[in-house]
Design an enzyme around this catalytic site. Structure first.
Site, mmCIF file in Angstrom:
data_model
loop_
_atom_site.group_PDB
_atom_site.id
_atom_site.type_symbol
_atom_site.label_atom_id
_atom_site.label_comp_id
_atom_site.label_asym_id
_atom_site.label_seq_id
_atom_site.Cartn_x
_atom_site.Cartn_y
_atom_site.Cartn_z
ATOM 1 N NE ARG A 130 -1.630 -2.207 2.754
ATOM 2 C CZ ARG A 130 -1.735 -3.461 2.311
ATOM 3 N NH1 ARG A 130 -2.772 -3.816 1.633
ATOM 4 N NH2 ARG A 130 -0.795 -4.354 2.567
ATOM 5 C CB THR A 131 3.422 2.553 2.308
ATOM 6 O OG1 THR A 131 2.673 2.055 3.410
ATOM 7 C CG2 THR A 131 3.983 3.918 2.649
ATOM 8 C CE LYS A 169 27.591 -3.194 -6.396
ATOM 9 N NZ LYS A 169 27.669 -2.048 -7.305
ATOM 10 N NE ARG A 220 7.110 0.651 4.873
ATOM 11 C CZ ARG A 220 5.882 0.127 4.880
ATOM 12 N NH1 ARG A 220 5.697 -1.131 4.567
ATOM 13 N NH2 ARG A 220 4.840 0.872 5.192
ATOM 14 C CG HIS A 246 3.444 3.982 8.676
ATOM 15 N ND1 HIS A 246 3.583 4.827 7.582
ATOM 16 C CD2 HIS A 246 3.070 2.778 8.175
ATOM 17 C CE1 HIS A 246 3.300 4.138 6.474
ATOM 18 N NE2 HIS A 246 2.993 2.901 6.810
HETATM 19 N N1 CP Z 1 -0.296 0.069 5.743
HETATM 20 C C1 CP Z 1 0.937 -0.240 5.263
HETATM 21 O O1 CP Z 1 1.957 0.339 5.660
HETATM 22 O O2 CP Z 1 0.914 -1.223 4.324
HETATM 23 P P1 CP Z 1 2.187 -1.732 3.490
HETATM 24 O O3 CP Z 1 3.130 -2.382 4.479
HETATM 25 O O4 CP Z 1 1.638 -2.693 2.483
HETATM 26 O O5 CP Z 1 2.829 -0.528 2.863
#
Ligand code: CP
Length: 321
Positions: free
Chosen positions: A66-67, A95, A116, A144
């Site tokens: 999603r993100t 590396k 992320r 988040h």
């Molecule tokens: N909600 C969320 O962070 O989903 P993903 O891990 O799929 O990005």
């Protein structure tokens, strides 16, 4: 003059977003207001060109559906372009290159970086390495913040307010970064937070202390049925298997809660069930067809919310510009 200063202070232009606490209440409301206007463009019904000529780097060193894809969709819907790392194994990190060097270099290829990473604190480090805005898309068990923005958009869309609601945070409150961010925002807007989790996955003490210091209305309700009866919002989370240092601890709690038709029998008619997704058995598919299910709408709202955020952050060439 004073108004100009206030507007500049409110502006997200060129700023990092590492923690939800980097945003004031007014700034959050401003993003949510813009996101509401972005819905037709997010649905593809109205073309937009706000990010034409801009490049946003998606640096994902941990799995995401999603993100990453909603950020990419947001950039494309606004006429911009993406550079994407979706697999750390395909980068020079293999590396031995450091995250600091990777981000520093990436900041000369893109106008903003969405990161992320499995380690808490990675987004803060990246923000120091980059002279372009860095947006935290999840750092370990840390924060988040953009998930929180879309969570708030979902709640506000359904209730018309973020204040005075009773929100149950259910599940893995120890390792779940989405609840760590959301709890602060709910406290800021004056909603009551009810924590419901297995004993070993309780919200860590440092978060409780900070929330209490913030004046949060916070209490625990380990009885799931009681918690559901009281809730306006039931925010369900997955047990974060990948964060457990010892798999036996995970096995001891897996399957310890599940929302299905029987759990929801005593719920308020207006209750919404949310989940950042992915789900891994915590919400039975039978809930999808009930008026309580809000998690797929929540997943869609990721696009207009991230469009609004990118629009606010981009626009100046350099950080703080
Ligand atoms: N909600 C969320 O962070 O989903 P993903 O891990 O799929 O990005």
């Amino acid at each position: 003059m004073a108004e100009d200063l206030a507007a500049r202070r409110m502006s997200l232009h060129g700023r990092d977003l590492v923690s939800i606490r980097d945003l004031s209440r007014e700034e959050i409301v401003s993003v949510l207001d813009s996101a509401r206007k972005m819905v037709p463009a997010a649905e593809g019904a109205r073309p937009a060109t706000d990010l034409q000529g801009k490049i946003v780097a998606m640096a994902f060193f941990e799995p995401s559906t999603r993100t990453r894809l909603s950020f990419e969709s947001a950039v494309h819907r606004l006429g911009g372009s993406c550079l994407t790392i979706a697999d750390a194994g395909a980068t020079s990190i293999r590396k031995g290159e450091s995250l600091y060097d990777t981000i520093r270099m990436l900041s000369s290829y893109a106008d903003a970086i969405v990161l992320r990473h499995p380690h808490e604190g990675a987004a803060r480090l990246a923000a120091r390495a980059s002279d372009r805005p860095v947006i935290n898309a999840g750092d370990g068990s840390g924060q988040h913040p953009t998930q929180t923005l879309l969570d708030l958009a979902t709640i506000r869309e359904r209730f018309g307010t973020l204040a005075g609601l009773r929100v149950v945070l259910l599940g893995d409150l120890k390792y779940g970064r989405t609840v760590h961010s959301l709890a602060y925002a709910l406290a800021e807007f004056g909603s009551e937070i009810i924590l419901s989790s297995p004993d070993t996955l309780r919200l860590p003490e440092e978060h409780r202390e900070e929330l209490k210091h913030q004046g949060a209305k916070l209490r625990e309700e380990p009885d799931l049925y009681k918690a559901v009866r009281e809730a306006d919002v039931l925010y369900v989370t997955r047990i974060q298997k990948e964060r457990f240092p010892d798999e036996s601890e995970y096995r001891a709690v897996v399957g310890s809660y599940r929302i299905d038709g029987s759990t929801l029998r005593g719920a308020k008619p207006q209750l919404i069930v949310m989940h950042p997704l992915p789900r891994a058995g915590e919400i039975a598919p039978e809930v999808d067809a009930t008026p309580h299910a809000a998690y797929f709408r929540q997943a869609f709202l990721a696009v207009p919310v991230r469009m609004a955020l990118l629009n606010a952050v981009l626009g100046s060439a350099r950080k703080g510009g």
